[in-house]
Write a protein that holds these residues in place. Structure first.
Motif, short mmCIF file in Angstrom:
data_model
loop_
_atom_site.label_atom_id
_atom_site.label_comp_id
_atom_site.label_asym_id
_atom_site.label_seq_id
_atom_site.Cartn_x
_atom_site.Cartn_y
_atom_site.Cartn_z
N GLN A 1 0.85 -1.19 0.00
CA GLN A 1 0.00 0.00 0.00
C GLN A 1 0.88 1.23 0.00
O GLN A 1 1.78 1.38 0.81
N VAL A 2 0.60 2.15 -0.93
CA VAL A 2 1.39 3.37 -1.03
C VAL A 2 1.06 4.31 0.12
O VAL A 2 -0.10 4.53 0.45
N HIS A 3 2.10 4.82 0.72
CA HIS A 3 1.94 5.78 1.83
C HIS A 3 2.88 6.94 1.59
O HIS A 3 4.08 6.75 1.39
N ILE A 4 2.32 8.15 1.62
CA ILE A 4 3.12 9.36 1.35
C ILE A 4 2.85 10.38 2.44
O ILE A 4 1.70 10.63 2.79
N VAL A 5 3.91 10.97 2.95
CA VAL A 5 3.79 12.03 3.95
C VAL A 5 4.65 13.20 3.54
O VAL A 5 5.88 13.06 3.41
N GLU A 6 4.03 14.36 3.35
CA GLU A 6 4.76 15.58 3.03
C GLU A 6 4.95 16.39 4.31
O GLU A 6 4.11 16.36 5.21
N SER A 7 6.04 17.15 4.36
CA SER A 7 6.29 18.01 5.51
C SER A 7 7.21 19.15 5.09
O SER A 7 7.75 19.14 3.98
N GLY A 8 7.38 20.12 5.98
CA GLY A 8 8.33 21.18 5.73
C GLY A 8 7.73 22.51 5.32
O GLY A 8 8.46 23.49 5.15
N GLY A 9 6.44 22.57 5.17
CA GLY A 9 5.82 23.83 4.79
C GLY A 9 5.85 24.82 5.94
O GLY A 9 6.26 24.51 7.06
N GLY A 10 5.42 26.04 5.64
CA GLY A 10 5.38 27.06 6.67
C GLY A 10 5.15 28.43 6.08
O GLY A 10 4.82 28.57 4.90
N LEU A 11 5.35 29.43 6.92
CA LEU A 11 5.20 30.82 6.52
C LEU A 11 6.59 31.40 6.27
O LEU A 11 7.48 31.28 7.13
N VAL A 12 6.76 32.02 5.14
CA VAL A 12 8.05 32.60 4.79
C VAL A 12 7.82 33.92 4.07
O VAL A 12 6.80 34.11 3.40
N GLN A 13 8.76 34.82 4.22
CA GLN A 13 8.67 36.11 3.55
C GLN A 13 9.06 35.97 2.08
O GLN A 13 9.81 35.06 1.71
N PRO A 14 8.57 36.87 1.24
CA PRO A 14 9.00 36.85 -0.16
C PRO A 14 10.52 36.89 -0.27
O PRO A 14 11.19 37.65 0.47
N GLY A 15 11.04 36.08 -1.14
CA GLY A 15 12.49 35.97 -1.28
C GLY A 15 13.10 34.91 -0.40
O GLY A 15 14.28 34.58 -0.56
N GLY A 16 12.31 34.36 0.50
CA GLY A 16 12.82 33.35 1.41
C GLY A 16 12.84 31.96 0.79
O GLY A 16 12.51 31.76 -0.37
N SER A 17 13.24 30.99 1.63
CA SER A 17 13.39 29.61 1.16
C SER A 17 12.70 28.64 2.11
O SER A 17 12.57 28.90 3.31
N LEU A 18 12.31 27.52 1.56
CA LEU A 18 11.79 26.40 2.33
C LEU A 18 12.24 25.11 1.65
O LEU A 18 12.44 25.09 0.43
N ARG A 19 12.38 24.06 2.45
CA ARG A 19 12.64 22.75 1.87
C ARG A 19 11.52 21.80 2.30
O ARG A 19 11.35 21.54 3.49
N LEU A 20 10.80 21.32 1.33
CA LEU A 20 9.75 20.35 1.59
C LEU A 20 10.32 18.95 1.52
O LEU A 20 11.22 18.67 0.72
N SER A 21 9.79 18.07 2.35
CA SER A 21 10.21 16.68 2.35
C SER A 21 9.02 15.79 2.03
O SER A 21 7.87 16.13 2.33
N CYS A 22 9.34 14.63 1.46
CA CYS A 22 8.30 13.67 1.09
C CYS A 22 8.83 12.28 1.41
O CYS A 22 9.82 11.84 0.83
N ALA A 23 8.17 11.61 2.33
CA ALA A 23 8.51 10.23 2.66
C ALA A 23 7.50 9.32 1.98
O ALA A 23 6.30 9.42 2.24
N ALA A 24 8.00 8.48 1.08
CA ALA A 24 7.11 7.63 0.29
C ALA A 24 7.47 6.16 0.48
O ALA A 24 8.64 5.81 0.59
N SER A 25 6.47 5.30 0.51
CA SER A 25 6.72 3.87 0.66
C SER A 25 5.62 3.09 -0.02
O SER A 25 4.56 3.64 -0.35
N GLY A 26 5.89 1.82 -0.25
CA GLY A 26 4.84 0.93 -0.74
C GLY A 26 4.67 0.88 -2.25
O GLY A 26 3.64 0.44 -2.74
#
Length: 119
Positions: free
Chosen positions: A1-26
Motif C-alpha cells: 500500500q502506497v503511503h506518502i507524507v509531506e512536511s516542511g511547509g510554513g510561513l516565509v517572507q518573499p524571497g525566502g526559502s523552504l525545503r519540503l520533504s516527502c517520505a514515500a513507501s509501498g
C-alpha cells in the motif's frame, strides 16, 4: 500500500526559502516517478516538478525553473523540494505524488503541506 507524507511547509517572507520533504513507501521505486504539484485556493492544480526514478531525469515547470530544485535522498524513498526566492504566488498546499512516469497522471499523494509566502 502506497503511503506518502509531506512536511516542511510554513510561513516565509518573499524571497525566502523552504525545503519540503516527502517520505514515500509501498511502491516499486524503479518504475515510478515522483511529482510535486500544488493547489491554491481558487486555482487549478499545478504541476511543479517531476523526478524520474528510472533514469534520474528531473523536469520543472517554467514558473519554478531556477528557483526550485527536486532531489532524492541517496536512493532512498525520501524526496525533497528545495524552494528558493519564493514569491507570494507560490502560496499553496504542496503535494508529493507517485506517477507511472513524468507524463502520467498522479496516482497517490499525501495530505500535503501548506506553504504561505507573505510579508
Amino acid at each position: 500500500q502506497v503511503h506518502i507524507v509531506e512536511s516542511g511547509g510554513g510561513l516565509v517572507q518573499p524571497g525566502g526559502s523552504l525545503r519540503l520533504s516527502c517520505a514515500a513507501s509501498g511502491f516499486e521505486s524503479d518504475y515510478y516517478a515522483i511529482g510535486w504539484f500544488r493547489l491554491a485556493p481558487g486555482k487549478e492544480r499545478e504541476g511543479v516538478s517531476c523526478l524520474s526514478l528510472s533514469d534520474g531525469s528531473i523536469y520543472y515547470e517554467e514558473f519554478v525553473k531556477g528557483r526550485f530544485t527536486s532531489a532524492r535522498d541517496n536512493g532512498k524513498n525520501t524526496f525533497y523540494l528545495q524552494m528558493n526566492n519564493l514569491e507570494p504566488e507560490d502560496t499553496a498546499v504542496y503535494y508529493c505524488a507517485t506517477q507511472r512516469d513524468c507524463y502520467s497522471d498522479y496516482e497517490f499523494w499525501g495530505q500535503g503541506t501548506q506553504v504561505t509566502v507573505s510579508a
